[in-house]
Enzyme design. Structure first.
Site, PDB file in Angstrom:
ATOM      1  N   GLN B 222     -11.931 -39.989  -2.677  1.00 29.07           N
ATOM      2  CA  GLN B 222     -11.292 -39.127  -1.701  1.00 29.07           C
ATOM      3  C   GLN B 222     -11.478 -39.680  -0.287  1.00 29.07           C
ATOM      4  O   GLN B 222     -10.909 -39.128   0.670  1.00 29.07           O
ATOM      5  CB  GLN B 222     -11.891 -37.714  -1.768  1.00 29.07           C
ATOM      6  N   CYS B 373     -15.961 -26.426  -2.063  1.00 28.26           N
ATOM      7  CA  CYS B 373     -16.792 -25.398  -1.435  1.00 28.26           C
ATOM      8  C   CYS B 373     -16.824 -25.456   0.077  1.00 28.26           C
ATOM      9  O   CYS B 373     -17.513 -24.656   0.692  1.00 28.26           O
ATOM     10  CB  CYS B 373     -18.221 -25.504  -1.938  1.00 28.26           C
TER      11      CYS B 373
END
Lengths: 156, 788, 291
Positions: B222, B373
């Site tokens: 990512q 999160c």
């Protein structure tokens, strides 16, 4: 260990290969036939990313041996588009945002394709049951259901 | 708010179909395992069954006899190049391959390199390793007891298992306020380990070209640029140099934070390729993914909320023990070892607050912010939303009413929280009221009263969360020292089309579409004419990647800023073409026209062509711009979720009957894509609330290490999510937009817990830890004498 | 993910399969749907140097009523059972059971014979077969024999089948009028094995009393469990709420489940009780009685 000469028809084209007994069908498709549209997402036959149609039935190709597919007909995601025309399933997924990362999508669409062949106008419940062997982490399934409903409505 | 551009331009507000879909729906995606390079070898990893053990011998002879097995790499091999340990993103260290001992079950012990995937698997079976088991610590409280066995014996002078202490707020003031509070509710909460389990596991192809001295790594990452810099720093001494390292992050099958860390497998594959001189592919199995890759949560929280009798909150105090496994390999910004946990005062106007977090080592895999999160915001929101319901229960107040009473008023933004954040904008009352209307809250409460009389267990739970995303301002945010700006580079071609490259990396969030829409918004070039590229460090401008919902707030902003620079130059060219001065020009999406003479205009396509064929003398030709955007603040999306559950009194099963989610992420680029993010996030919020859990027994053996027991929801378990929105733009973001990818994962779990507790509150139930398995609920029903 | 190497042999007939089993020895395993065997081999649990594929043997895939029995060929896929008009109309307990085996994709491959022959108490058909009083037809080198279901499950993954025997058919005595059955499965999610599963088959006689009761429990011990005490208690009684509750309690006590992530023994036993009660009500309703 014996090797086997097998012939499989994939998306209408016959292919022959010389394979180990233990070669999984999904590896035959991806690595020997070079069709990487079918994906692998787990190792315990749970996720359904590897779903293809085997003699018209959606099947987890990670849990079938290539030798078991000898003489059989297979349809993969690469076979959905015909003569440059996307299948209504593909259009439905595109139109309704039924995919995000796209990794579960080929398997999901093959299951959906088979569902609509058998049940052209499934209820939402039937759709959810039919795709319950295909895991998706991105979409939360809402738009996948919409995509399949859209395909059902637009199929000839 | 109506879009400013037409549907064929497709700027902000349009739900245009995604540009990445044509290849994905044809199975023509380019995922790492789809890539084959000539001469490519395969790597598979030998892993330990022990959670803590000395390695006394690694026996590779049998493996090396297998035809096709070329090498077995061990820690001793890597130690020769000082590659057996590596830094983590939190400046801790972790093993690539061990030389002395293993510290978590399924840790990498050796790697087999072979000519095929199947032979590599056979090789792994044939390697035998001798171990001397050591005592295992899986309880972080025990890990911190005085005299506990020190786990990180590799750290000279380390005498305990304590990793960090972090705190924020006013300790003394909060203590005093709690003492003076008219009512205080306190609760212990535990959020167990969970795993993202994106459908594509992690993997890479490392390809070192000996002749050119160039390393190319196709990788499920990512954050490709950060990885490149880490490799350059870690392996510079073996000849890798940053300008000759290329990280390519192609199509990624889901990330959610699980593809941010540098896993040992990547480094071993790189080392193998460098040593052998051939490409080496490593793709992990699902079980390896679940058992060894970065986890999330594992927070032991102790919370206290003080208030006046009328419900006005006065003080919040939270003490948390964070179980990080054997290394702190979380991907937090470096100054925030507990991430953005201090958002825990939530949506409420909280006068006093104090929060402290301590991290502990245990014999478990390292991590842990990998599960959508937002850097520990799920933990923070779970705590405050549970405590708010605890308070409502204590005061016998309706939880909606209590929230409305305590929300930061809409006119009090920017709002400075007691824990140091400046919330940019919000209107919490509107979101909650909208959710209540949509679900028919009052009618549901009436229904609950009726059902209760008949002994039926129905519950309604609310979660009104404030998220904090868009890391972040360079003043406070860096990862391993690299500031958390992000970037965009836009080049318009003579025929009016554009290539736009960004430093982020989508794993399904639709950047190829949404970033094109930003360019369309700013320049009026149709989104279909804008080719967006991400993920190749050879071409993309430097960025920190996509996670923690940061892309729209940072790279999206950079895209807007770069486009505006282009527009400024376009204006000059337009003035030149129209032979007027710039002040006489008026812009509308796609063209400049002369004030008062609208027929005298130039389209952006005409201007672009002129940039190459008829640019003003003295001006450089071309039409492009780069922006490295340093956000002035984070953005604070928010929402209110309401969940209705029915509990089966025989089995303890919780059925979600309805779930309404009202989200506010400011101005929206593509409503369809935002809605998709919410659907997915809600599902990843429900999963930990009801189904998913990773746990360890006393011996450090993981439970839930395969899809047999790690329960990812199917379409049957997943409810029909109902979504809606409010729009409260961010005042500081160039597009008024905020991030949104993780809002639902953050907001959903407490809504569900609150609903289940609400269903049982009349029996005296105050709290249930997640996952709320049927057995857990059944035990409560039995205890309270209401089981079927 | 990758199985260890083995040799693959395809049998064109039961005789050929038996000959292969005889020749290849103890390390040979039968492969039908492969949905239990292949996952085990992929995890390298369980040894098999040879696989004998019996899935293409013609004549093993049938569903018919004949000679007082419902006869199901061992090679019948679960999906075929689920979609069969005959089964849906006359044997809904089998639809209940097939429909909750794994997931729809697995059911396209998995066979009824395999689900029973695997000897896994967590599989769903065994409990149902116990409840309906099925018989197993097996063929070996010495010929064909019929094994009553009560004798079929011996231990975990161990059935009464000899090493060189193939399960060719499962047959169920056609129930008399006034019969009904139901199978209920509690699972954590679709695709899971049962936390608890209850199969109930009843026949109501004159006066609304139970003439015959069969109760089988899934994943409640090392072999599928027959709740004989509960059955005895109910026989001859009117299936009112009181009787159902007591029978369910007795059935729960017959369960001896393993402790795992699906639950504690205490929870699973209670779930057996809850499911038996619910399945009894459903079976009685289907039998034409009031409940």
């Amino acid at each position: 260990m014996a090797r086997h000469q097998i012939t499989v028809t994939v998306n209408g084209t016959e292919h022959s290969a010389d394979v180990e007994s233990r070669l999984l069908l999904v590896h035959l498709l991806r690595e020997i036939l070079g069709m990487t549209g079918t994906h692998i997402g787990c190792d315990t036959t749970h996720c359904g990313a590897c779903t293809v149609l085997l003699d018209g039935e959606p099947t987890k190709s990670c849990t079938v041996l290539a030798v078991q597919a000898d003489g059989r007909e297979i349809m993969t995601v690469e076979g959905l588009e015909r003569n440059g025309q996307l299948d209504p399933i593909q259009e439905g997924f595109w139109q309704e945002h039924g995919l995000q990362c796209g990794f579960c999508t080929p398997g999901m669409m093959m299951t959906a394709y088979a569902l609509l062949q058998r049940t052209p106008h499934p209820s939402e419940d039937q759709i959810r049951q039919a795709i319950s062997g295909n895991l998706c982490r991105c979409t939360g399934y809402v738009n996948i259901v919409k995509a399949i409903q859209s395909a059902a409505a637009t199929r000839p | 708010m109506a879009p400013k551009t037409t549907a064929d331009v497709g700027g902000m507000g349009h739900s245009i179909r995604r540009k990445e879909d044509p290849r994905l729906i044809r199975g023509q995606g380019n995922f790492v395992d789809d890539i084959t390079l000539p001469g490519m070898l395969y790597m598979d990893i030998v892993r330990t069954p022990y959670a803590h053990a000395k390695i006394t011998a690694i026996n590779s002879e049998e493996a090396l006899k297998i035809p096709g097995v070329l090498a077995v790499i061990t820690g001793a091999d890597l130690a020769k190049y000082n590659l057996h340990w590596m830094p983590t993103l939190m400046s801790d260290t972790q093993m690539v391959l061990p030389t002395e001992k293993v510290m978590y079950q399924s840790q990498e012990v050796a790697a087999v390199i072979a000519t095929s995937r199947y032979v590599a698997a056979d090789g792994v079976e044939a390697v035998s390793v001798d171990y001397e088991p050591l005592p295992v610590i899986v309880d972080p409280f025990k890990a911190l007891e005085p005299g506990a066995q020190v786990l990180r014996t590799d750290k000279k002078d380390k005498k305990d298992n304590h990793i960090f202490h972090w705190e924020a707020g006013d300790r003394a003031g909060t203590e005093k306020a709690l003492k003076e509070a008219e009512v205080v509710v306190s609760q212990d909460l535990y959020l167990p380990r969970i795993h993202v389990a994106s459908i594509e596991t992690c993997g890479c192809i490392a390809d070192f070209d000996k002749v050119r001295g160039k390393l190319t790594v196709y990788m499920t990452t990512q954050a490709p640029h950060a990885i490149r810099t880490v490799f350059a720093l870690v392996a510079g001494h073996v000849g890798l140099s940053e300008e000759r390292i290329r990280i390519v992050s192609p199509d990624i099958g889901g990330g959610f934070g699980g593809k941010v860390p540098v896993y040992p497998g990547y480094v071993i594959a790189v080392a193998a390729s460098v040593l052998i001189g051939k490409p080496v592919k490593w793709i992990e199995d699902r079980m390896e993914n679940l058992q060894a890759d970065s986890f999330a949560r594992d927070y032991h929280i102790k919370a206290e909320l003080g208030a006046k009798k009328d419900g006005r909150m006065t003080a919040l105090r939270i003490k948390t023990l964070a179980d990080h496994g054997y290394a702190d390999a979380a991907a937090n910004p470096s100054k925030f070892p507990a991430g953005l946990f201090s958002i825990c005062t939530g949506s409420y106007d909280m006068p006093h607050a104090f929060v402290e977090v301590d991290g502990a080592y245990t014999n478990k895999p390292p991590g842990g912010v990998a599960y959508r999160c937002s850097f520990r915001v799920t933990e923070a929101v779970h705590a405050i939303e549970r405590m708010t319901d605890r308070l409502a229960q204590e005061l016998k107040m309706d939880p909606a009413e209590l929230r409305l009473k305590n929300f930061i008023p809409a006119d009090k933004f920017p709002y400075h929280s007691a824990l140091g954040w400046e919330y940019d904008s919000g209107n919490y009352q509107a979101a909650l009221r909208k959710a209540m209307d949509k679900i028919g809250y009052q009618a549901l409460r009436k229904e609950q009263v009726e059902k209760r009389k008949r002994g039926e267990l129905m519950g309604i739970g609310i979660s009104s969360f404030t998220e904090i995303v868009g890391a972040g301002p360079s003043k406070h945010f860096d990862i391993l020292g690299i500031k958390m700006f992000d970037s965009a580079e836009i080049r318009i071609h003579p025929t009016g089309k554009a290539t736009a490259r960004f430093g982020t990396k989508s794993q399904g969030q639709g950047h190829e579409t949404t970033y094109a829409q930003i360019v369309a918004e700013e320049l009026g070039i149709p989104a279909k004419d804008v080719e967006v590229e991400e993920g190749d460090t050879d071409t993309a401008p430097y960025g920190l990647g996509t996670y923690a919902s940061r892309s729209t707030p940072t790279a999206g902003a950079a895209g807007a800023m770069a486009a505006r620079k282009i527009r400024e130059k376009a204006k000059k060219i337009a003035a030149h073409l129209l032979e007027v001065s710039e002040e006489d020009l008026v812009w509308e999406p796609g063209k400049f026209s002369v004030k008062g003479a609208p027929q005298k205009s130039k389209t952006i396509q005409e201007i672009t062509f002129a940039a190459y064929t008829n640019h003003p003398q003295g001006m450089e030709a071309g039409l492009e711009a780069v922006s490295y955007y340093d956000p002035p603040n984070l953005t604070f999306p928010f929402g209110s979720y309401i969940c209705v559950v029915d509990i089966d009194r025989g089995t303890g099963e919780v059925k979600i009957r309805r779930f309404v989610a009202v989200d506010d992420c400011g101005n929206i680029i593509n409503p369809m894509i935002v809605e998709g993010q919410i659907h997915g996030g809600l599902t990843m919020g429900m999963a930990p609330a009801l189904l998913e859990e990773i746990s360890y027994d006393e011996g450090g053996n993981m439970q839930g290490g395969s899809f047999m027991d790690y329960l990812v929801p199917t379409a049957v378990e997943t409810p029909k999510w109902e979504t809606d929105k409010t729009v409260t733009p961010s005042p500081h973001h160039p597009l008024g937009a905020k991030g949104v990818g993780e809002s639902a994962t953050v907001g959903a779990p407490p809504a569900i817990v609150n609903a289940v507790v609400d269903a049982l509150a009349h029996l005296g139930v105050r709290h249930i830890d997640i996952p709320m398995t049927p057995e857990k609920v059944w035990r409560i029903l039995k205890e309270k004498g209401v089981a079927e | 993910m990758i199985p260890a190497a083995f040799d693959y042999h395809r049998a064109g007939s039961v005789e050929e399969a038996l000959a292969l089993l005889g020749r290849l020895g103890a390390d040979a395993k039968l492969l039908a749907g492969g949905q239990s065997l292949l996952p085990l081999l992929k995890l390298r649990l369980g040894q098999a140097s040879h696989l004998v594929d019996i899935s293409r043997i013609p004549g093993l895939d049938y569903i018919k009523e004949e000679g007082g029995f419902l006869r199901i060929g061992a090679g019948t896929r679960e999906v075929t059972l689920e979609q069969s008009e005959l089964i849906r109309s006359k044997y809904p307990i089998l639809v209940d059971t097939a429909a909750v085996i794994a997931d729809p994709l697995v059911r396209n491959r998995a066979t009824v014979g395999g689900n029973i022959a695997h000897g896994d108490p967590a599989n769903d058909h065994p409990a149902t077969m116990l409840a309906v009083g099925a018989e197993i037809v097996a063929r070996g080198p010495k010929g064909e024999r019929v094994i009553p279901i009560a004798q079929f499950f011996v231990d975990v993954f161990t059935t009464a089948l000899a090493r060189e025997e193939i399960l060719t058919e499962v047959r169920i005595p056609v129930p008399p009028p006034g019969s009904g059955g139901a199978y209920l499965k509690l699972e954590r999610k679709v695709g899971d094995f049962a936390t608890a599963g209850a199969a109930v088959q009843v026949t109501l006689g004159q006066g609304g009393t139970l003439e015959r009761v069969g109760i089988g429990l899934t994943n409640a011990g090392p072999v599928p469990v027959r709740a004989t005490e509960a059955e005895r208690f109910l026989t001859g009684k009117v299936p009112d709420e009181g009787a159902i509750a007591e029978a369910a309690k007795l059935a729960g006590q017959a369960a001896d489940p393993a402790v795992d992530r699906r639950g504690s023994a205490e929870y699973k036993k209670d779930m057996a009780r809850v499911l038996v009660a619910r399945a009894l009500r459903k079976a009685v309703r289907r039998a034409g009685g009031k409940s």
